[in-house]
Design an enzyme around this catalytic site. Structure first.
Site, PDB file in Angstrom:
ATOM      1  N   GLN A  12       0.829  -1.213   0.000  1.00  0.00           N
ATOM      2  CA  GLN A  12       0.000   0.000   0.000  1.00  0.00           C
ATOM      3  C   GLN A  12       0.860   1.260   0.000  1.00  0.00           C
ATOM      4  OE1 GLN A  12      -2.267   1.061   3.480  1.00  0.00           O
ATOM      5  NE2 GLN A  12      -3.828   2.121   2.287  1.00  0.00           N
ATOM      6  N   TYR A 142       1.922  -7.663  16.272  1.00  0.00           N
ATOM      7  CA  TYR A 142       2.316  -6.557  15.394  1.00  0.00           C
ATOM      8  C   TYR A 142       2.882  -5.408  16.239  1.00  0.00           C
ATOM      9  CZ  TYR A 142       1.482  -2.731  11.969  1.00  0.00           C
ATOM     10  OH  TYR A 142       1.598  -1.661  11.108  1.00  0.00           O
TER      11      TYR A 142
HETATM   12  N1  LIG Z   1      -0.893   0.914   5.779  1.00  0.00           N
HETATM   13  C1  LIG Z   1      -1.071   1.383   7.008  1.00  0.00           C
HETATM   14  O1  LIG Z   1      -2.158   1.868   7.364  1.00  0.00           O
HETATM   15  C2  LIG Z   1       0.092   1.391   7.973  1.00  0.00           C
HETATM   16  C3  LIG Z   1      -0.073   2.028   9.220  1.00  0.00           C
HETATM   17  C4  LIG Z   1       0.984   2.014  10.120  1.00  0.00           C
HETATM   18  C5  LIG Z   1       2.197   1.436   9.780  1.00  0.00           C
HETATM   19  N2  LIG Z   1       2.321   0.829   8.555  1.00  0.00           N
HETATM   20  C6  LIG Z   1       3.609   0.186   8.260  1.00  0.00           C
HETATM   21  O2  LIG Z   1       4.097   0.578   6.996  1.00  0.00           O
HETATM   22  C7  LIG Z   1       4.830  -0.509   6.410  1.00  0.00           C
HETATM   23  C8  LIG Z   1       4.274  -0.824   5.032  1.00  0.00           C
HETATM   24  O3  LIG Z   1       2.894  -1.076   5.166  1.00  0.00           O
HETATM   25  P1  LIG Z   1       1.921  -1.287   3.915  1.00  0.00           P
HETATM   26  O4  LIG Z   1       0.604  -0.779   4.332  1.00  0.00           O
HETATM   27  O5  LIG Z   1       2.528  -0.843   2.685  1.00  0.00           O
HETATM   28  O6  LIG Z   1       1.828  -2.898   3.966  1.00  0.00           O
HETATM   29  P2  LIG Z   1       1.410  -3.906   2.802  1.00  0.00           P
HETATM   30  O7  LIG Z   1       0.959  -5.160   3.467  1.00  0.00           O
HETATM   31  O8  LIG Z   1       0.513  -3.259   1.818  1.00  0.00           O
HETATM   32  O9  LIG Z   1       2.828  -4.144   2.095  1.00  0.00           O
HETATM   33  C9  LIG Z   1       3.859  -4.880   2.709  1.00  0.00           C
HETATM   34  C10 LIG Z   1       4.806  -5.329   1.647  1.00  0.00           C
HETATM   35  O10 LIG Z   1       5.778  -6.192   2.252  1.00  0.00           O
HETATM   36  C11 LIG Z   1       6.042  -7.236   1.339  1.00  0.00           C
HETATM   37  N3  LIG Z   1       6.638  -8.368   2.044  1.00  0.00           N
HETATM   38  C12 LIG Z   1       6.050  -9.294   2.821  1.00  0.00           C
HETATM   39  N4  LIG Z   1       6.971 -10.177   3.241  1.00  0.00           N
HETATM   40  C13 LIG Z   1       8.158  -9.788   2.724  1.00  0.00           C
HETATM   41  C14 LIG Z   1       9.484 -10.281   2.790  1.00  0.00           C
HETATM   42  N5  LIG Z   1       9.796 -11.394   3.480  1.00  0.00           N
HETATM   43  N6  LIG Z   1      10.449  -9.619   2.129  1.00  0.00           N
HETATM   44  C15 LIG Z   1      10.187  -8.499   1.419  1.00  0.00           C
HETATM   45  N7  LIG Z   1       8.954  -7.993   1.323  1.00  0.00           N
HETATM   46  C16 LIG Z   1       7.949  -8.629   1.966  1.00  0.00           C
HETATM   47  C17 LIG Z   1       4.704  -7.544   0.699  1.00  0.00           C
HETATM   48  O11 LIG Z   1       4.882  -8.218  -0.557  1.00  0.00           O
HETATM   49  C18 LIG Z   1       4.149  -6.133   0.520  1.00  0.00           C
HETATM   50  O12 LIG Z   1       4.556  -5.595  -0.726  1.00  0.00           O
HETATM   51  C19 LIG Z   1       4.743  -1.672   7.406  1.00  0.00           C
HETATM   52  O13 LIG Z   1       5.866  -1.637   8.249  1.00  0.00           O
HETATM   53  C20 LIG Z   1       3.505  -1.336   8.200  1.00  0.00           C
HETATM   54  O14 LIG Z   1       3.548  -1.902   9.471  1.00  0.00           O
HETATM   55  C21 LIG Z   1       1.305   0.792   7.648  1.00  0.00           C
END
Ligand SMILES: NC(=O)c1ccc[n+]([C@@H]2O[C@H](COP(=O)([O-])OP(=O)(O)OC[C@H]3O[C@@H](n4cnc5c(N)ncnc54)[C@H](O)[C@@H]3O)[C@@H](O)[C@H]2O)c1
Length: 319
Positions: A12, A142
């Site tokens: 995302q 988490y």
């Molecule tokens: N989206 C939110 O609302 C939100 C809020 C707070 C924090 N975050 C943090 O932001 C970061 C990114 O979140 P996001 O929303 O893009 O998550 P997402 O789930 O959309 O994307 C995560 C990505 O990590 C990849 N991934 C999974 N396992 C992997 C591995 N072993 N090696 C490499 N890549 C791997 C997945 O393919 C995916 O592209 C995370 O740390 C999440 O905790 C997101």
């Protein structure tokens, strides 16, 4: 000129961060690390891309060497609700990827950004105007990975001067890529239902307040923090940041201004409700504002107007 590696670049955040940083630093100066499909449209044509499993340190180090990287955005994670269903995977990806990135950042002198989350707080954290430095006893795997991430990133900075920086993101709302299994996902899904004219089943109760942010502000936060003058940073891992706080009823009312016949009903998901209840209602982000000039541009009404305009264009062009 920065040479950037984004790990988890198809998720995302990554799918939009990659476009934004390429527009700033140049297409060929940003390398997209991908792990699994789906891939954003035009992903492989937009600039360099390389498969990286962040649990394999060699794959990260090889990419850093090959492309002469100086800044890593580590976005690999399993989000809150999904991680609760598979805690071991949540731990392995969250902690494993961070530890590998930290070691590579230390060995190759890279800056490292890894997002934390409002999930790093817990039920005994002050719920309103949650301070920057406060009790952090999360009750989800988490959240535990996020607290560990904050502490160990500060440790690498203190011991080895690794340039680690991070923010505690609230729920992120985007019209580009669907969220990946978080507790705040409802605030994105509701827009798709409204624009398609379908009934929305809300998984968290009325009165459940959580911090949220529109994706353009989240991208600004990451880029501005990584560009911030290190001498001004009192904190590093991680800064509270927020743009708005609302409950489902406030979001429903904001959307109904555009779709008066839109209907929302409640179908509570006990897991998501329990997680949401353990998180703050609204963060105090004054340290981020003071130390590196954090300033969001989207409130609930402005974000709602933009989401509806962008999504209605996108969904009607697919129809
Ligand atoms: N989206 C939110 O609302 C939100 C809020 C707070 C924090 N975050 C943090 O932001 C970061 C990114 O979140 P996001 O929303 O893009 O998550 P997402 O789930 O959309 O994307 C995560 C990505 O990590 C990849 N991934 C999974 N396992 C992997 C591995 N072993 N090696 C490499 N890549 C791997 C997945 O393919 C995916 O592209 C995370 O740390 C999440 O905790 C997101």
């Amino acid at each position: 000129m920065k040479k950037i590696l984004i790990i988890g670049s198809t998720g995302q955040i990554g799918s939009e961060l990659s476009v934004r940083v390429r527009s700033i630093y140049g297409d060929n100066n940003v390398v997209c690390g991908y792990y699994a499909p789906p891939f954003p449209e035009g992903f492989f044509e937009a600039g360099p891309a390389i498969k990286i499993d962040a649990q394999q340190i060699k794959q990260i180090a090889d990419a850093v060497r090959k492309y002469d990287i100086d800044t890593i955005y580590n976005l690999a994670a399993i989000l809150s609700a999904t991680a609760e269903k598979n805690p071991k995977l949540g731990w392995d990806v969250g902690v494993g990827s961070l530890m590998n990135c930290l070691d590579v950042a230390r060995d190759y002198k890279c800056g490292l950004f890894t997002p934390s989350s409002i999930g790093a707080f817990g039920p005994n954290t002050p719920k309103d105007n949650t301070p920057q430095d406060t009790i952090q006893r999360p009750t989800t795997v988490y959240g535990i990975t996020k607290v560990l991430g904050e502490l160990v990133s500060d440790y690498y900075f203190e011991h080895w001067q690794v340039n680690t920086r991070s923010v505690r993101f609230p729920g992120l709302i985007s019209n580009v890529t669907l969220p990946g299994g978080g507790t705040t996902d409802y605030a994105v899904e509701i827009f798709y239902k409204a624009v398609k004219g379908e009934v929305f089943e809300c998984p968290v109760k009325a009165g459940t307040f959580m911090d949220m942010m529109y994706m353009p502000d989240a991208l600004d936060a990451m880029i501005h923090l990584m560009e911030a003058n290190p001498e001004k940073l009192i904190h590093r891992n991680s800064f509270n940041v927020t743009a708005m706080s609302f409950d489902p009823e406030m979001l429903y009312a904001a959307i109904k201004k555009y779709y008066p016949n839109f209907k929302m009903v409640y179908n509570i998901d006990p897991l998501k409700q329990a997680i949401a209840d353990s998180w703050p209602n609204k963060l105090d982000d004054s340290c981020a504002r003071k130390e590196w000039g954090w300033q969001p541009h989207y409130d609930l009404d402005k974000m709602t107007a933009d989401m509806i305009s962008k999504l209605s264009g996108k969904l009607s062009s697919r129809a």
